[in-house]
Design an enzyme around this catalytic site. Structure first.
Site, PDB file in Angstrom:
ATOM      1  N   ASP A  74      45.749 -18.620  35.822  1.00  0.00           N
ATOM      2  CA  ASP A  74      46.920 -19.154  36.507  1.00  0.00           C
ATOM      3  C   ASP A  74      47.358 -20.374  35.702  1.00  0.00           C
ATOM      4  OD1 ASP A  74      48.777 -19.594  38.689  1.00  0.00           O
ATOM      5  OD2 ASP A  74      47.507 -21.290  39.201  1.00  0.00           O
ATOM      6  N   ASP A  99      43.160 -21.991  40.822  1.00  0.00           N
ATOM      7  CA  ASP A  99      42.773 -23.213  41.525  1.00  0.00           C
ATOM      8  C   ASP A  99      42.034 -22.934  42.823  1.00  0.00           C
ATOM      9  OD1 ASP A  99      44.698 -22.422  43.318  1.00  0.00           O
ATOM     10  OD2 ASP A  99      46.182 -23.907  42.710  1.00  0.00           O
ATOM     11  N   ASP A 124      45.327 -18.808  45.007  1.00  0.00           N
ATOM     12  CA  ASP A 124      45.035 -17.612  44.221  1.00  0.00           C
ATOM     13  C   ASP A 124      43.898 -16.766  44.794  1.00  0.00           C
ATOM     14  OD1 ASP A 124      46.954 -18.212  42.168  1.00  0.00           O
ATOM     15  OD2 ASP A 124      45.612 -19.793  41.516  1.00  0.00           O
TER      16      ASP A 124
END
Length: 616
Positions: free
Chosen positions: A316, A508, A512
């Site tokens: 991410d 994180d 997610d």
């Protein structure tokens, strides 16, 4: 050394002394048998009892059964001294194994020595120590210099530095002051802190971490499951094979039944699977413990094993590759609207959001928000926000929103996240918000390539320009941009379907969670104090340093290498001595080495995992 280990050591010493005495006492067979039975029962009574109890419970074939049959068989054929010697050295090996496992557990316990013993509260003007479980949410606790913070909370009074090394593996203290969030398990180094608790002890960071470490053995690696299944079928197989050898050898080669029975007993002693049963779980336990010291929490040996085979890493962007700290870098207005008006209305529209972009707008606005001016706020999935502010219709969001509402806008083609603003369906301008790449993120990616990682992918909701800038700076091999939250799961699915090896997703851990769960290995960045990170991921990097990912891969590969070494060594030695024993070239002493000696060497090899990491 525990009381149980001390008791076993005493039994070994007494039995060894009596055994040596028995060797030098001249006696007839029955007297000699009676003499040797004394050290035999002193050292082996617990093995005999376990074998009997296991047979009663239907669990016949284990090492206790093998040792019982082998040693009693030695007494039956008159090999009294060897019967005692085999049991004696077997128990020496068991003591060593117990000590090695205990030491490994102690090492891991010391690495994770973060459980607080008490919490200080103020009662009638005095500071009283209470059990952390007794402290309620919202209660004020006092943490003196040198004490552990027992429960997560917010600093009400005081300034200090915190030692977070037990959680993150980092030696640099963290400064805290009024309104700082603090988590349990850190050590207060200097000043006195008054902290308002925000969680119960059972829900605090320290409790969750300890629970993960203590229960990591539940999720076994394939190698551990292999050993469990192997021992289940292997042990009865060798017992049957030993019986076949005892009966058939006199008819195949010219030896007596007594000699054939001795070879079968030797065969049984050799066949004990102790080396594999103890050393392989110990290897994974050591790997998990060594990783814990580095601030890397691994929830089970299966994830460590998967990480060792890692080929694709999906990141991410925000908060993982970048700091996630946004600043307004540019404001361009249009159609007569002023910069202050555009910022003000954008900030008010985002006032209910906790997104980093909303924080950047509030920081730029830098005034108190009058919520009475705002009404009818709606989040438009994947596009932005609509709101009524001072009876004006305000839209803020991406290009998709402008196009969807048929608003004539000027596209921004630079670097950064752009927010377009419309007031009463009239284009008012755009706000550019930028996020800084994390220090050493490029080096962390390079380390992964150096370890043989084939592919790196970045997922982001940003526009192509902003995403390409980050991907180019960090040498990311592929990227997917302008993704909605649900699109990230689909993107990972596509990569998994390509079958490019084991895939890890690094995020994180808060937004997610679905992607972390779908990946082969979900890795949460910056997990310090984040419940969602600890719960959603398979592996948690307890600080915000991307370099720890390469360290985790190295630890995983070293652990799996040691496991493979132990499997090959143990099976190889046992197979060799089994063949020699069947043909009469290996006696009981060789059998003892093949059992106890191989187990000790395998355990020492497993212990290298902890020692190597601790010396890193």
């Amino acid at each position: 050394m525990t009381k149980k280990q001390k008791k076993m050591r005493l039994r070994i010493i007494i039995s060894l002394i009596l055994y040596i005495i028995c060797l030098f006492i001249p006696a007839q067979n029955l007297i000699k048998l009676a003499l040797f039975l004394v050290p035999y029962f002193i050292i082996g009574y617990d093995v005999l009892l376990k074998a009997i109890n296991n047979i009663k419970n239907g669990q016949v074939f284990d090492e206790n059964f093998l040792m019982t049959i082998a040693t009693i068989g030695a007494f039956i054929i008159g090999e009294y001294n060897e019967g005692v010697a085999v049991m004696l050295f077997y128990q020496v090996g068991e003591l060593f194994q117990s000590y090695a496992v205990g030491k490994s557990r102690e090492s891991i316990a010391s690495l994770m020595d973060i459980r607080p013993d008490f919490a200080n509260i103020e009662q009638d003007g005095k500071i009283v120590e209470v059990d952390p479980d007794e402290v309620e949410i919202g209660q004020t606790i006092i943490v003196k210099a040198g004490e552990k913070i027992p429960i997560d909370g917010i600093v009400l009074e005081g300034t200090s530095s915190l030692d977070t090394s037990a959680l993150t593996g980092e030696s640099v203290p963290r400064d805290v002051f009024k309104d700082s969030e603090v988590i349990s398990g850190c050590i207060n180094l200097s000043g006195v802190l008054k902290i308002r608790t925000t969680k119960e002890f059972g829900e605090s960071t320290v409790s969750k971490i300890l629970d993960l470490v203590e229960n990591s053995s539940v999720k076994k690696a394939k190698a551990e499951n292999f050993v469990t299944k192997f021992a289940r079928y292997y042990t009865p197989f060798v017992v049957i094979l030993a019986a076949v050898l005892a009966i058939s050898l006199p008819f195949i080669i010219n030896i007596s039944f007594a000699d054939s029975f001795y070879r079968a007993l030797t065969f049984l002693v050799i066949s004990c699977p102790c080396a594999l049963v103890i050393s392989i779980p110990l290897s994974f336990f050591g790997g998990i413990g060594g990783a814990s010291k580095e601030g890397i929490l691994v929830k089970g040996g299966n994830y460590l094993e998967a990480l060792a085979k890692l080929k694709t890493v999906v990141f991410d962007k925000t908060g993982t590759l970048t700091k996630g700290i946004f600043d307004v870098s540019e404001v361009i207005t249009a159609n007569g609207f002023s910069e202050s008006e555009v910022i003000e209305l954008a900030c008010l529209a985002e006032s209910y959001s906790k997104h980093p972009i909303a924080t950047a707008l509030r920081n730029k606005y830098n005034q108190n928000i009058d919520f009475s001016r705002i009404s009818d706020t709606k989040e438009l999935a994947g596009m932005g926000i609509s709101a009524i502010i001072d009876e004006k219709s305000v839209l803020i969001g991406n290009e998709r929103l402008m196009q969807n509402e048929s608003i004539d806008y000027t596209a921004y083609n630079g670097y950064g996240t752009v927010i377009y603003v419309s007031i009463n369906n009239k284009y008012a301008g755009y706000i550019v918000i930028t996020d800084e790449i994390k220090p050493n993120a490029d080096k962390a990616i390079k380390k992964l390539y150096d370890l043989g990682i084939k592919k790196t992918v970045m997922l982001t909701g940003d526009n192509k320009k902003a995403a390409s800038h980050v991907a180019d700076m960090l040498n990311i091999s592929d990227m997917k941009c302008e993704l909605l939250p649900a699109d990230k799961v689909s993107a990972v699915e596509q990569i998994l379907n390509a079958k490019d090896g084991v895939l890890a997703f690094v995020g994180d851990g808060i937004n997610d969670a679905p992607v972390l769960a779908r990946a082969d290995v979900g890795i949460a960045m910056g997990g310090l104090g984040s419940d969602a990170a600890i719960e959603a991921a398979d592996i948690v990097l307890m600080d915000d340093k991307l370099e720890k990912l390469a360290d985790a891969v190295k630890i995983a590969r070293k652990t799996v290498l040691i496991v493979k070494e132990n499997i090959v060594f143990a099976l190889g030695c046992k197979l060799l001595v089994l063949i020699l024993g069947a043909f009469g070239y290996a006696n009981m002493w060789a059998a003892v080495f093949a059992d106890v000696g191989v187990a000790i060497i395998a355990i020492l090899n497993s212990s290298r995992m902890l020692m190597k990491i601790s010396r890193k």
